[in-house]
Enzyme design. Structure first.
Site, PDB file in Angstrom:
ATOM      1  N   LYS A  23       0.851  -1.183   0.000  1.00  0.00           N
ATOM      2  CA  LYS A  23       0.000   0.000   0.000  1.00  0.00           C
ATOM      3  C   LYS A  23       0.888   1.235   0.000  1.00  0.00           C
ATOM      4  O   LYS A  23       1.914   1.269   0.691  1.00  0.00           O
ATOM      5  CB  LYS A  23      -0.883   0.018   1.254  1.00  0.00           C
ATOM      6  CG  LYS A  23      -2.067   0.966   1.183  1.00  0.00           C
ATOM      7  CD  LYS A  23      -3.178   0.395   0.316  1.00  0.00           C
ATOM      8  CE  LYS A  23      -4.504   1.123   0.564  1.00  0.00           C
ATOM      9  NZ  LYS A  23      -5.585   0.577  -0.296  1.00  0.00           N
ATOM     10  N   THR A  83      -4.444  -4.832   1.300  1.00  0.00           N
ATOM     11  CA  THR A  83      -3.721  -3.566   1.447  1.00  0.00           C
ATOM     12  C   THR A  83      -4.522  -2.554   2.263  1.00  0.00           C
ATOM     13  O   THR A  83      -3.945  -1.679   2.905  1.00  0.00           O
ATOM     14  CB  THR A  83      -3.343  -2.980   0.080  1.00  0.00           C
ATOM     15  OG1 THR A  83      -4.523  -2.663  -0.664  1.00  0.00           O
ATOM     16  CG2 THR A  83      -2.487  -3.962  -0.711  1.00  0.00           C
ATOM     17  N   PHE A 193      30.418  28.664 -14.555  1.00  0.00           N
ATOM     18  CA  PHE A 193      30.385  27.410 -15.309  1.00  0.00           C
ATOM     19  C   PHE A 193      31.278  27.585 -16.525  1.00  0.00           C
ATOM     20  O   PHE A 193      30.891  28.187 -17.535  1.00  0.00           O
ATOM     21  CB  PHE A 193      28.962  27.045 -15.732  1.00  0.00           C
ATOM     22  CG  PHE A 193      28.865  25.679 -16.379  1.00  0.00           C
ATOM     23  CD1 PHE A 193      29.495  24.576 -15.822  1.00  0.00           C
ATOM     24  CD2 PHE A 193      28.132  25.502 -17.538  1.00  0.00           C
ATOM     25  CE1 PHE A 193      29.409  23.323 -16.409  1.00  0.00           C
ATOM     26  CE2 PHE A 193      28.030  24.254 -18.131  1.00  0.00           C
ATOM     27  CZ  PHE A 193      28.671  23.165 -17.569  1.00  0.00           C
ATOM     28  N   ARG A 210      27.094  33.748 -12.678  1.00  0.00           N
ATOM     29  CA  ARG A 210      25.715  33.502 -13.082  1.00  0.00           C
ATOM     30  C   ARG A 210      24.841  33.348 -11.850  1.00  0.00           C
ATOM     31  O   ARG A 210      25.311  33.003 -10.766  1.00  0.00           O
ATOM     32  CB  ARG A 210      25.608  32.236 -13.934  1.00  0.00           C
ATOM     33  CG  ARG A 210      26.029  30.960 -13.212  1.00  0.00           C
ATOM     34  CD  ARG A 210      25.739  29.717 -14.021  1.00  0.00           C
ATOM     35  NE  ARG A 210      26.221  28.516 -13.336  1.00  0.00           N
ATOM     36  CZ  ARG A 210      25.891  27.270 -13.679  1.00  0.00           C
ATOM     37  NH1 ARG A 210      25.087  27.054 -14.708  1.00  0.00           N
ATOM     38  NH2 ARG A 210      26.374  26.235 -13.022  1.00  0.00           N
ATOM     39  N   ILE A 258      27.332  22.525 -10.774  1.00  0.00           N
ATOM     40  CA  ILE A 258      26.506  21.898  -9.744  1.00  0.00           C
ATOM     41  C   ILE A 258      27.224  20.667  -9.197  1.00  0.00           C
ATOM     42  O   ILE A 258      27.120  20.345  -8.007  1.00  0.00           O
ATOM     43  CB  ILE A 258      25.125  21.553 -10.311  1.00  0.00           C
ATOM     44  CG1 ILE A 258      24.387  22.833 -10.706  1.00  0.00           C
ATOM     45  CG2 ILE A 258      24.305  20.767  -9.295  1.00  0.00           C
ATOM     46  CD1 ILE A 258      23.050  22.605 -11.367  1.00  0.00           C
ATOM     47  N   ASN A 285      19.115  21.219 -12.489  1.00  0.00           N
ATOM     48  CA  ASN A 285      19.481  22.592 -12.840  1.00  0.00           C
ATOM     49  C   ASN A 285      18.266  23.320 -13.395  1.00  0.00           C
ATOM     50  O   ASN A 285      17.753  22.977 -14.453  1.00  0.00           O
ATOM     51  CB  ASN A 285      20.605  22.572 -13.879  1.00  0.00           C
ATOM     52  CG  ASN A 285      21.125  23.957 -14.194  1.00  0.00           C
ATOM     53  OD1 ASN A 285      20.565  24.961 -13.758  1.00  0.00           O
ATOM     54  ND2 ASN A 285      22.209  24.021 -14.949  1.00  0.00           N
TER      55      ASN A 285
END
Length: 324
Positions: A23, A83, A193, A210, A258, A285
């Site tokens: 369940k 369930t 980056f 950025r 990242i 991202n």
């Protein structure tokens, strides 16, 4: 928790078959559960416990065992626990649980399942915690948190998962995963980056500075699974503190990707909690697209990014910390 993060115990895999049932999306709410007290504090977080005046979970139950084969192969339900009964069992046990953590509740209910139904060989329990916020109300010294009125929050959620297996007359705590999901953070500057592959398919310009918008799920496992239950608060890792570590590291680090950011978060988590064995991430991202950079100072105008979006998955253990 996304499908890509589900652990290997999501299915019972034998040489012959996968077989389980259960369940999910069982919503359970408990008022005035025992508070979580005595957790250690860390420099990155003000969190030192929770009152648990409201304790809410969305629970998933999974039963495993060879006794269930006839229900698939012969339409014989004589060993099937409905369930709906699982749902009622979970709801009832919320009133019996005397602990203070999601993982502890899952372990408590899972053990009760195995004690009650002797033909069940293993049970996996997982849950996402429903977050609630205290609301400020006027008090004697200005506004103060109400102890009876709460807001249903869209903030980060704690996650827990445990796997219990019957071994003769013993119930073994085989695996656990704890986590915090739904972290969404934006850092408006001091993110870069650069240095990535440049070829005929590259259209993205390098960025020395950025705005960076990420969503992040963080999961961890303990050297000793029992520490996840919160019975020894000094050995318990609260989701709120891990969330706070993520935002503090994001503030401190000028990350070049990242990937770089989540690695630095992972190192900090492992450093703060020696009882942890692993920490893992799924990041997405969602960085906005800059449309104006001709304003004064650091002011910019952005728009939402189009699909598709990038993601990162990464896991770490104590060897990563030892290499530093």
């Amino acid at each position: 928790m996304s499908d890509s993060n589900k652990t290997d115990t999501d299915t019972q895999s034998t040489d012959r078959r996968t077989m389980n049932y259960g369940k999910e999306k069982v919503a359970v709410y408990r008022t005035y559960a025992n508070p979580l007290e005595g957790v250690r504090t860390i420099p990155e977080s003000s969190f030192d416990g929770r009152d648990n005046i409201l304790f809410g979970l969305e629970v998933r139950v999974q039963f495993e065992g060879e006794e269930f084969l006839p229900s698939f192969s012969e339409a014989d339900n004589s060993k099937v626990v409905a369930t709906d009964s699982m749902k009622n069992f979970v709801l009832h046990q919320a009133g019996e649980y005397e602990g203070a953590t999601a993982e502890g509740f899952l372990h408590f209910v899972g053990k009760e399942f195995l004690d009650t139904y002797s033909h069940v060989e293993a049970v996996k329990m997982s849950a996402t915690e429903y977050p609630f916020d205290e609301r400020p109300v006027p008090g004697e010294d200005g506004f103060e948190p109400s102890d009876v009125v709460f807001r249903v929050s869209d903030d980060e959620s704690a996650f827990g998962e445990i796997y219990l297996e019957r071994n003769d007359d013993l119930i073994e705590f085989k695996e656990q995963t704890s986590g915090v999901t739904g972290i969404k953070l934006i850092k408006v500057k001091d993110n870069s980056f650069t240095g990535y592959v440049q070829d005929e398919y590259t259209t993205l310009p390098e960025r020395e500075d950025r705005a960076l918008y990420i969503s992040l799920d963080i999961f961890w496992t303990y050297d000793e699974p029992e520490n996840a239950l919160g019975e020894e608060p000094q050995q318990y890792v609260p989701a709120e503190q891990v969330r706070d570590i993520a935002q503090v590291v994001f503030h401190e680090v000028d990350a070049n990707s990242i990937q770089d950011l989540i690695y630095q978060i992972g190192l900090r988590v492992l450093e703060r909690y020696p009882e942890l064995e692993t920490v893992s991430f799924e990041a997405n991202n969602r960085t906005w697209i800059e449309v104006r950079d001709d304003l004064e100072g650091d002011a910019r105008v952005f728009r939402e990014p189009p699909r598709p979006t990038g993601y990162q998955q990464f896991s770490m253990d104590r060897s990563d910390l030892e290499e530093q």
